[in-house]
Design a protein around this motif. Structure first.
Motif, mmCIF file in Angstrom:
data_model
loop_
_atom_site.group_PDB
_atom_site.id
_atom_site.type_symbol
_atom_site.label_atom_id
_atom_site.label_comp_id
_atom_site.label_asym_id
_atom_site.label_seq_id
_atom_site.Cartn_x
_atom_site.Cartn_y
_atom_site.Cartn_z
ATOM 1 N N LEU A 9 -59.912 37.613 -47.045
ATOM 2 C CA LEU A 9 -59.222 36.303 -47.206
ATOM 3 C C LEU A 9 -59.651 35.541 -48.417
ATOM 4 C CD1 LEU A 9 -57.410 34.025 -46.070
ATOM 5 C CD2 LEU A 9 -59.449 33.242 -44.594
ATOM 6 N N GLY A 10 -60.835 35.671 -48.808
ATOM 7 C CA GLY A 10 -61.317 35.088 -49.963
ATOM 8 C C GLY A 10 -60.537 35.601 -51.328
ATOM 9 N N LEU A 11 -60.480 36.856 -51.462
ATOM 10 C CA LEU A 11 -59.870 37.240 -52.378
ATOM 11 C C LEU A 11 -58.281 36.885 -52.426
ATOM 12 C CD1 LEU A 11 -59.618 39.158 -54.993
ATOM 13 C CD2 LEU A 11 -59.238 41.204 -53.393
ATOM 14 N N LEU A 12 -57.555 36.802 -51.392
ATOM 15 C CA LEU A 12 -56.436 36.229 -51.066
ATOM 16 C C LEU A 12 -56.208 34.684 -51.455
ATOM 17 C CD1 LEU A 12 -55.056 37.867 -47.844
ATOM 18 C CD2 LEU A 12 -54.096 38.568 -50.239
ATOM 19 N N GLY A 13 -57.389 34.086 -51.204
ATOM 20 C CA GLY A 13 -57.480 32.853 -51.611
ATOM 21 C C GLY A 13 -57.479 32.312 -52.923
ATOM 22 N N VAL A 14 -58.264 33.392 -53.960
ATOM 23 C CA VAL A 14 -58.489 33.132 -55.110
ATOM 24 C C VAL A 14 -57.097 33.410 -55.816
ATOM 25 C CG1 VAL A 14 -59.448 34.462 -57.427
ATOM 26 C CG2 VAL A 14 -60.949 33.814 -55.332
ATOM 27 N N LYS A 15 -56.486 34.611 -55.293
ATOM 28 C CA LYS A 15 -55.089 35.011 -56.237
ATOM 29 C C LYS A 15 -54.108 33.796 -55.783
ATOM 30 C CE LYS A 15 -55.707 39.922 -56.324
ATOM 31 N NZ LYS A 15 -55.227 41.383 -55.864
ATOM 32 N N GLU A 22 -55.556 19.656 -55.460
ATOM 33 C CA GLU A 22 -54.720 20.638 -55.085
ATOM 34 C C GLU A 22 -53.905 20.125 -54.074
ATOM 35 O OE1 GLU A 22 -58.023 22.492 -56.890
ATOM 36 O OE2 GLU A 22 -57.936 21.514 -54.726
ATOM 37 N N PRO A 23 -52.530 20.236 -53.870
ATOM 38 C CA PRO A 23 -51.648 19.879 -52.881
ATOM 39 C C PRO A 23 -52.012 20.507 -51.591
ATOM 40 C CG PRO A 23 -50.354 20.392 -54.933
ATOM 41 C CD PRO A 23 -51.791 20.847 -55.161
ATOM 42 N N PRO A 24 -51.562 20.014 -50.372
ATOM 43 C CA PRO A 24 -51.962 20.515 -49.156
ATOM 44 C C PRO A 24 -51.486 21.801 -48.821
ATOM 45 C CG PRO A 24 -51.286 18.122 -48.741
ATOM 46 C CD PRO A 24 -50.955 18.466 -50.187
ATOM 47 N N GLY A 25 -50.278 22.201 -49.609
ATOM 48 C CA GLY A 25 -49.675 23.669 -49.229
ATOM 49 C C GLY A 25 -50.100 24.687 -50.182
ATOM 50 N N ARG A 37 -51.673 27.271 -47.614
ATOM 51 C CA ARG A 37 -50.665 27.535 -46.459
ATOM 52 C C ARG A 37 -49.533 27.988 -46.739
ATOM 53 N NH1 ARG A 37 -48.860 21.912 -45.150
ATOM 54 N NH2 ARG A 37 -47.442 22.532 -47.084
ATOM 55 N N ASP A 38 -48.844 28.063 -47.945
ATOM 56 C CA ASP A 38 -47.498 28.293 -48.677
ATOM 57 C C ASP A 38 -47.576 29.756 -49.059
ATOM 58 O OD1 ASP A 38 -46.661 25.969 -47.642
ATOM 59 O OD2 ASP A 38 -46.349 25.105 -49.659
ATOM 60 N N ARG A 39 -48.859 30.294 -49.258
ATOM 61 C CA ARG A 39 -49.094 31.436 -50.184
ATOM 62 C C ARG A 39 -49.830 32.498 -49.497
ATOM 63 N NH1 ARG A 39 -48.485 27.483 -52.829
ATOM 64 N NH2 ARG A 39 -47.138 27.659 -55.072
ATOM 65 N N LEU A 40 -50.658 32.201 -48.139
ATOM 66 C CA LEU A 40 -51.164 33.202 -47.893
ATOM 67 C C LEU A 40 -50.554 33.873 -46.619
ATOM 68 C CD1 LEU A 40 -54.660 31.270 -46.932
ATOM 69 C CD2 LEU A 40 -54.405 33.379 -48.579
ATOM 70 N N PRO A 41 -50.563 35.337 -46.257
ATOM 71 C CA PRO A 41 -50.136 36.038 -45.278
ATOM 72 C C PRO A 41 -50.150 35.134 -43.920
ATOM 73 C CG PRO A 41 -51.409 37.474 -46.599
ATOM 74 C CD PRO A 41 -51.560 36.149 -47.028
ATOM 75 N N ALA A 42 -49.009 35.245 -43.165
ATOM 76 C CA ALA A 42 -48.936 34.663 -41.838
ATOM 77 C C ALA A 42 -50.347 34.641 -40.855
ATOM 78 C CB ALA A 42 -47.692 34.978 -41.090
ATOM 79 N N LYS A 43 -50.925 35.608 -41.013
ATOM 80 C CA LYS A 43 -51.917 36.031 -40.181
ATOM 81 C C LYS A 43 -52.929 34.926 -40.430
ATOM 82 C CE LYS A 43 -54.054 39.820 -42.090
ATOM 83 N NZ LYS A 43 -54.454 41.187 -42.036
ATOM 84 N N ASP A 59 -51.828 31.852 -58.493
ATOM 85 C CA ASP A 59 -50.348 31.933 -58.635
ATOM 86 C C ASP A 59 -49.970 30.469 -58.449
ATOM 87 O OD1 ASP A 59 -50.436 34.704 -58.371
ATOM 88 O OD2 ASP A 59 -50.172 34.906 -56.384
ATOM 89 N N TRP A 60 -50.585 29.683 -57.776
ATOM 90 C CA TRP A 60 -50.272 28.226 -57.734
ATOM 91 C C TRP A 60 -50.249 27.452 -59.200
ATOM 92 C CZ3 TRP A 60 -53.429 24.011 -58.422
ATOM 93 C CH2 TRP A 60 -52.932 22.940 -58.466
ATOM 94 N N MET A 61 -51.429 27.867 -59.812
ATOM 95 C CA MET A 61 -51.961 27.487 -61.091
ATOM 96 C C MET A 61 -50.730 27.856 -62.147
ATOM 97 S SD MET A 61 -53.826 25.980 -63.474
ATOM 98 C CE MET A 61 -55.053 25.209 -62.264
ATOM 99 N N VAL A 62 -50.638 28.835 -62.119
ATOM 100 C CA VAL A 62 -49.791 29.614 -63.206
ATOM 101 C C VAL A 62 -48.323 29.206 -62.908
ATOM 102 C CG1 VAL A 62 -48.724 31.601 -64.218
ATOM 103 C CG2 VAL A 62 -51.108 31.415 -63.695
ATOM 104 N N GLU A 63 -47.854 29.148 -61.660
ATOM 105 C CA GLU A 63 -46.391 29.241 -61.300
ATOM 106 C C GLU A 63 -45.841 27.857 -61.174
ATOM 107 O OE1 GLU A 63 -46.021 31.973 -58.276
ATOM 108 O OE2 GLU A 63 -46.397 33.572 -59.354
#
Length: 423
Positions: free
Chosen positions: A158-164, A29-32, A35-41, A168-172
Motif C-alpha cells: 500500500l505504501g508503494l501504491l501511495g507514493v505512486k 493535497e486535496p481530499p481525493g 481515494r481517487d487513485r488507489l485500488p478499490a480494496k 501521478d496526482w503531482m504530474v497529471e
C-alpha cells in the motif's frame, strides 16, 4: 529581521525585479488524491480525510503531537488525514498566508478555513500572480517533506501504491494542463527500497520530472546514511536522468531543538542546522565524485551559514587527511565539490546575500515558502528588492530565476516543459 523585510529598498536597482521562480513552496493535497487513485480494496485503509475533534496538540522539542478525539468528545473540529495508525490534522501552520502574524497559532482547521490557493490550481496561480511569482516547485504536506508517511507505514504494498498515486496526482493534476507549465513537479520515492526508488525516479523522469524529494539525514528515519553504498541504485538513477535531489528542512522527521521542552521558537531559529549537517555528509561521502552529474538542493535552509562550513570542511579535508577517513574517496576540496553539486535556497537572508562571493552566485536559489507561516507572500518581490538592491541586475536575475531554470530543466521562459507544460 522584520526591519529587513519592511525597509524601503533605497539601494534597489532601477531594473525591474525579475519574475520569481520559487524552488520551495508547498501544496496541501486535496481530499481525493489517494481515494481517487488507489485500488478499490484500499480505499477504506489508504489515506483519507475524516472530520473530527481535537483533544490536544503540542509542538515542543521539535516534536508535533496531536491527539484526535472521537464522537461526543469536546474540542475544536478539524479535518484529519487518517492512514493506518496515523492521525494527522490540518493546522493553521500548514496554510498561514493571509493572516496577521500575531494571529497564526498552532490550531486545527478544515479545508473551508484554508486559503484555496493551498490546494486549488487556479487559485494558486492567482496567488502567485499577486506575489510576482511565475513558477513554483512544491513540497508535499500529508506525505511529509520526503514521503516519510509512506516509509513508516506497515503495509509496504500500500505504501508503494501511495507514493505512486501521489506522483501521478503531482504530474497529471497539480502540474497538469491547468497549471500552464507554472507548477513544477517534485516527486517522491519509496525510501525503504533503493531499487524501487530508482525505478520511480526513471518512471517520472520519462514524463519530464527533474526533481525528487529525499531526506536530509536518512538515519533519523532508520535508513542507511549516504556514506554507505545502499543508496547507489537511487543515486545512479538521479545521475543518469538529471534528477535533482531536493531536501527540505524537517525531511528527517527530527527538527533541530535543544531540549524536550524547548518552545518552537528555538527550533525555528536553528532550522538550518540539519541542512548544515547534511551538506557535510554529502561533501565527505565521495558520492559527487562517483556520480558526477548529481545535484542536491536544500530547501528553506537559508544560505548565511554556508561560507564558514565550506572553509572548515576544506581545512579538515586538507589537514586531517591521514585519519579523517575520506582521503581515499574525496579527491578534491569540499568547496570545489559544493560549487559543482550543491544549491542553497533562501527566502529571507540579508546576511547571506552580503556574503554571496563566498557562496557562489550559481549555487543560490530563491523561494517564497507559500503558504507557510514563514512565507514572504504577498511581498516576496518587495523583500527581494530590499535585500538584493546592492547586487547587479544580472546577479539578481540568476538568483531569482536563472539558476532554477538551468537546474530544473525549465524553458528559457521559466516554465515546466513536461506533459502539463506550455503548448
Amino acid at each position: 529581521m522584520e526591519t529587513t523585510r519592511t525597509t524601503e529598498a533605497a539601494q534597489a536597482s532601477t531594473n525591474p525585479f525579475p519574475k520569481i521562480i520559487s524552488v520551495d513552496d508547498h501544496t496541501v493535497e486535496p481530499p481525493g488524491v489517494w481515494r481517487d487513485r488507489l485500488p478499490a480494496k484500499y480505499r477504506d485503509t489508504g489515506p483519507r480525510i475524516v472530520r473530527a475533534p481535537l483533544k490536544e496538540m503540542t509542538f515542543l522539542g521539535g516534536r508535533f503531537a496531536p491527539v484526535m478525539g472521537g464522537p461526543g468528545d469536546d474540542g475544536p473540529i478539524g479535518d484529519w488525514w487518517v492512514y493506518e495508525d496515523l492521525h494527522r490534522p490540518l493546522t493553521r501552520l500548514d496554510t498561514a498566508v493571509g493572516y496577521d502574524r500575531d494571529e497564526i497559532r498552532l490550531e486545527i482547521i478544515t479545508y473551508e478555513q484554508m486559503r484555496p490557493g493551498s490546494y486549488d490550481v487556479p487559485q494558486r496561480l492567482a496567488d502567485m500572480d499577486v506575489n510576482h511569482v511565475q513558477s513554483a516547485l512544491c513540497f508535499p504536506t500529508f506525505p511529509r517533506f520526503c514521503g516519510q508517511t509512506f516509509t513508516e507505514a506497515k503495509d509496504r504494498e500500500l505504501g508503494l501504491l501511495g507514493v505512486k498515486a501521489y506522483n501521478d496526482w503531482m504530474v497529471e493534476e497539480w502540474c497538469g494542463p491547468a497549471a500552464h507549465g507554472r507548477l513544477v513537479p517534485l516527486t517522491l520515492v519509496p525510501l525503504w527500497d533503493p531499487e524501487l526508488a530508482a525505478a520511480e525516479v526513471r518512471r517520472n523522469a520519462a514524463r519530464g520530472v527533474r526533481a525528487v524529494a529525499f531526506s536530509e539525514i536518512p538515519p533519523h528515519l532508520g535508513l542507511p546514511s549516504v556514506h554507505t553504498d545502499d543508496w547507489d541504485p537511487f543515486l545512479a538513477a538521479c545521475d543518469e536522468t538529471g534528477t535533482v535531489i531536493a531536501m527540505h528542512i524537517g525531511s528527517s522527521s527530527k527538527m533541530p531543538s535543544t531540549s524536550a521542552d524547548a518552545p518552537p521558537a528555538v527550533g525555528s531559529t536553528i532550522t538550518f542546522a540539519n541542512c548544515c549537517f547534511s551538506m557535510v555528509d554529502w561533501l565527505m561521502s565521495g558520492k559527487f565524485e562517483r556520480f558526477p552529474n548529481l545535484k542536491v538542493m536544500y530547501a528553506e535552509g537559508q544560505i548565511g551559514w554556508i561560507p564558514y562550513i565550506l572553509e572548515r570542511a576544506d581545512v579538515v579535508w586538507e589537514e586531517n587527511r591521514g585519519w579523517g577517513g575520506v582521503a581515499d574517496k574525496v579527491h578534491r576540496p569540499p568547496s570545489e565539490l559544493f560549487a559543482g553539486h550543491v544549491y542553497g535556497c533562501f527566502f529571507d537572508d540579508a546576511f547571506g546575500l552580503r556574503n554571496l562571493d563566498d557562496i557562489g552566485v550559481p549555487n543560490v536559489l530563491y523561494e517564497t515558502d507559500y503558504p507557510h507561516s514563514d512565507s514572504t507572500w504577498p511581498k516576496s518581490r518587495e523583500v527581494g528588492e530590499a535585500q538584493m538592491g546592492h547586487l547587479d541586475a544580472d546577479v539578481v536575475e540568476r538568483i531569482v530565476r536563472g539558476n532554477a531554470i538551468e537546474l530544473l530543466g525549465l524553458t528559457k521562459d521559466g516554465l515546466w516543459p513536461g506533459p502539463g507544460g506550455p503548448r
